[in-house]
Scaffold this active site. Structure first.
Site, PDB file in Angstrom:
ATOM      1  N   LYS A 108     -11.424  -9.890   5.505  1.00  0.00           N
ATOM      2  CA  LYS A 108     -12.734 -10.073   4.486  1.00  0.00           C
ATOM      3  C   LYS A 108     -12.474 -10.311   3.018  1.00  0.00           C
ATOM      4  CE  LYS A 108     -14.134  -6.518   7.883  1.00  0.00           C
ATOM      5  NZ  LYS A 108     -14.637  -5.130   7.989  1.00  0.00           N
ATOM      6  N   GLU A 154      -6.869 -16.607   0.193  1.00  0.00           N
ATOM      7  CA  GLU A 154      -6.319 -15.121   0.352  1.00  0.00           C
ATOM      8  C   GLU A 154      -6.717 -14.407  -1.031  1.00  0.00           C
ATOM      9  OE1 GLU A 154      -6.340 -12.506   2.015  1.00  0.00           O
ATOM     10  OE2 GLU A 154      -4.446 -12.495   3.196  1.00  0.00           O
ATOM     11  N   ASP A 155      -6.892 -12.989  -0.798  1.00  0.00           N
ATOM     12  CA  ASP A 155      -7.162 -12.249  -1.920  1.00  0.00           C
ATOM     13  C   ASP A 155      -5.945 -11.825  -2.594  1.00  0.00           C
ATOM     14  OD1 ASP A 155      -6.108 -10.257   0.209  1.00  0.00           O
ATOM     15  OD2 ASP A 155      -7.708  -9.146   0.379  1.00  0.00           O
ATOM     16  N   ASP A 166       1.043  -9.298  -1.102  1.00  0.00           N
ATOM     17  CA  ASP A 166       1.977  -8.211  -1.515  1.00  0.00           C
ATOM     18  C   ASP A 166       3.455  -8.397  -0.818  1.00  0.00           C
ATOM     19  OD1 ASP A 166       2.919  -5.718  -1.856  1.00  0.00           O
ATOM     20  OD2 ASP A 166       1.546  -4.615  -0.751  1.00  0.00           O
ATOM     21  N   VAL A 198      -4.790  -2.137  -6.168  1.00  0.00           N
ATOM     22  CA  VAL A 198      -6.247  -2.309  -6.690  1.00  0.00           C
ATOM     23  C   VAL A 198      -7.240  -2.413  -5.903  1.00  0.00           C
ATOM     24  CG1 VAL A 198      -4.974  -3.134  -8.825  1.00  0.00           C
ATOM     25  CG2 VAL A 198      -5.397  -4.616  -6.919  1.00  0.00           C
ATOM     26  N   ASP A 253     -10.235  -3.860  -0.901  1.00  0.00           N
ATOM     27  CA  ASP A 253     -10.672  -2.423  -0.419  1.00  0.00           C
ATOM     28  C   ASP A 253      -9.938  -1.373  -0.597  1.00  0.00           C
ATOM     29  OD1 ASP A 253      -9.473  -3.787   2.029  1.00  0.00           O
ATOM     30  OD2 ASP A 253     -10.267  -1.980   2.878  1.00  0.00           O
ATOM     31  N   ARG A 256     -15.180  -2.899  -1.935  1.00  0.00           N
ATOM     32  CA  ARG A 256     -15.082  -4.651  -1.750  1.00  0.00           C
ATOM     33  C   ARG A 256     -16.204  -5.150  -2.918  1.00  0.00           C
ATOM     34  NH1 ARG A 256     -11.748  -6.349   2.559  1.00  0.00           N
ATOM     35  NH2 ARG A 256     -11.786  -5.011   4.086  1.00  0.00           N
TER      36      ARG A 256
HETATM   37  P1  IMP Z   1       0.951  -8.409   2.860  1.00  0.00           P
HETATM   38  O1  IMP Z   1       1.251  -8.948   4.301  1.00  0.00           O
HETATM   39  O2  IMP Z   1       1.981  -7.286   2.436  1.00  0.00           O
HETATM   40  O3  IMP Z   1       1.105  -9.648   1.887  1.00  0.00           O
HETATM   41  O4  IMP Z   1      -0.482  -7.899   2.652  1.00  0.00           O
HETATM   42  C1  IMP Z   1      -1.413  -8.387   2.116  1.00  0.00           C
HETATM   43  C2  IMP Z   1      -2.785  -7.675   2.337  1.00  0.00           C
HETATM   44  O5  IMP Z   1      -2.659  -6.216   2.286  1.00  0.00           O
HETATM   45  C3  IMP Z   1      -3.976  -7.968   1.696  1.00  0.00           C
HETATM   46  O6  IMP Z   1      -4.767  -9.250   2.465  1.00  0.00           O
HETATM   47  C4  IMP Z   1      -4.772  -6.999   1.528  1.00  0.00           C
HETATM   48  O7  IMP Z   1      -5.725  -6.804   2.650  1.00  0.00           O
HETATM   49  C5  IMP Z   1      -3.686  -5.704   1.540  1.00  0.00           C
HETATM   50  N1  IMP Z   1      -3.429  -5.299   0.271  1.00  0.00           N
HETATM   51  C6  IMP Z   1      -2.120  -5.462  -0.325  1.00  0.00           C
HETATM   52  N2  IMP Z   1      -2.038  -4.837  -1.540  1.00  0.00           N
HETATM   53  C7  IMP Z   1      -3.220  -4.616  -1.829  1.00  0.00           C
HETATM   54  C8  IMP Z   1      -3.860  -3.938  -3.008  1.00  0.00           C
HETATM   55  O8  IMP Z   1      -3.596  -3.631  -3.882  1.00  0.00           O
HETATM   56  N3  IMP Z   1      -5.426  -3.440  -2.611  1.00  0.00           N
HETATM   57  C9  IMP Z   1      -6.015  -3.532  -1.513  1.00  0.00           C
HETATM   58  N4  IMP Z   1      -5.542  -4.341  -0.634  1.00  0.00           N
HETATM   59  C10 IMP Z   1      -4.145  -4.817  -0.519  1.00  0.00           C
HETATM   60 MG    MG Z   2      -6.907  -8.725   3.301  1.00  0.00          MG
END
Ligand code: IMP
Ligand code: MG
Length: 196
Positions: A55, A111-112, A115, A167, A173, A179
């Protein structure tokens, strides 16, 4: 830091759980406009399909698509990662799949935040099996992780690099909350410590 917001009138008093505002609504707008302008240039000869990852990416998607001056298509997908949490050997569970076939399409995953990059690495691999003409990633935020990422994810479009703090806001979220904040902010420590 990003340059100060010159459209301060859009800023509301921050939510009491927010320790620090990292990006104001005006700064978010400038970042998204700049990404939209780049996409408009890069895709002028085609009709890209923007895929919003639900979302968290929904506010970004909504703003980004309106800043692209091209004919585009949009679609939505919801995924969750499972399997080994620290390697790419796992896969993504598709909770809601695309309505649109993507064979021979130019796909932009929206994508938001990136990470670890794990979710997107797996999703990109999954979508690549459907033989799109191209797949690129547009992420609003990119986390500045100290160590090199375990997965090789290099979003072609990244709005803003933030330091390695958690954040919320503008789609992001904490336990499904915050959100709807129109800015990006760092949560006060006591908020997540109280919830442990
Ligand atoms: P990745 O697979 O570690 O890149 O995870 C990415 C997902 O983790 C994002 O789509 C977010 O849903 C969540 N996420 C990672 N860092 C944050 C943050 O600082 N705040 C909120 N959600 C985060
Ligand atoms: Mg996400």
């Amino acid at each position: 830091m990003y340059k100060p917001d010159t459209k301060g009138t859009k800023m509301q008093p921050p939510h009491p759980d927010i320790a620090e505002v990292v990006l104001t609504p005006g700064q978010i707008e400038e970042i998204v406009q700049a990404l939209g302008a780049r996409i408009t240039q890069d895709y002028e000869d085609t009709q890209p399909l923007l895929v919003c990852i639900l979302k968290g990416a929904s506010p970004f998607m909504s703003d980004l698509m309106r800043s692209i001056a091209l004919d585009i298509d949009i679609d939505f997908m919801s995924v969750s990662s499972y399997g080994n949490a620290t390697t790419t050997s796992g896969t993504v569970k598709i909770l809601k799949d695309l309505d649109t076939p993507i064979k021979d399409r130019d796909v932009i995953i929206v994508e938001d935040i990136v990470d670890s990059g794990l979710t997107l690495a797996r999703l990109t691999a999954e979508l690549a099996k459907r033989e799109p003409r191209s797949i690129e990633i547009a992420t609003f935020l990119l986390k500045d992780v100290q160590a090199p990422r375990k997965v090789d994810i290099k979003p072609r479009y990244a709005g803003f690099t933030i330091d390695n703090r958690f954040v919320v806001g503008f789609g992001l979220d904490y336990a499904e909350k915050y959100r709807n904040l129109p800015y990006v902010g760092v949560l006060k420590r006591e908020v997540y410590e109280n919830n442990k």
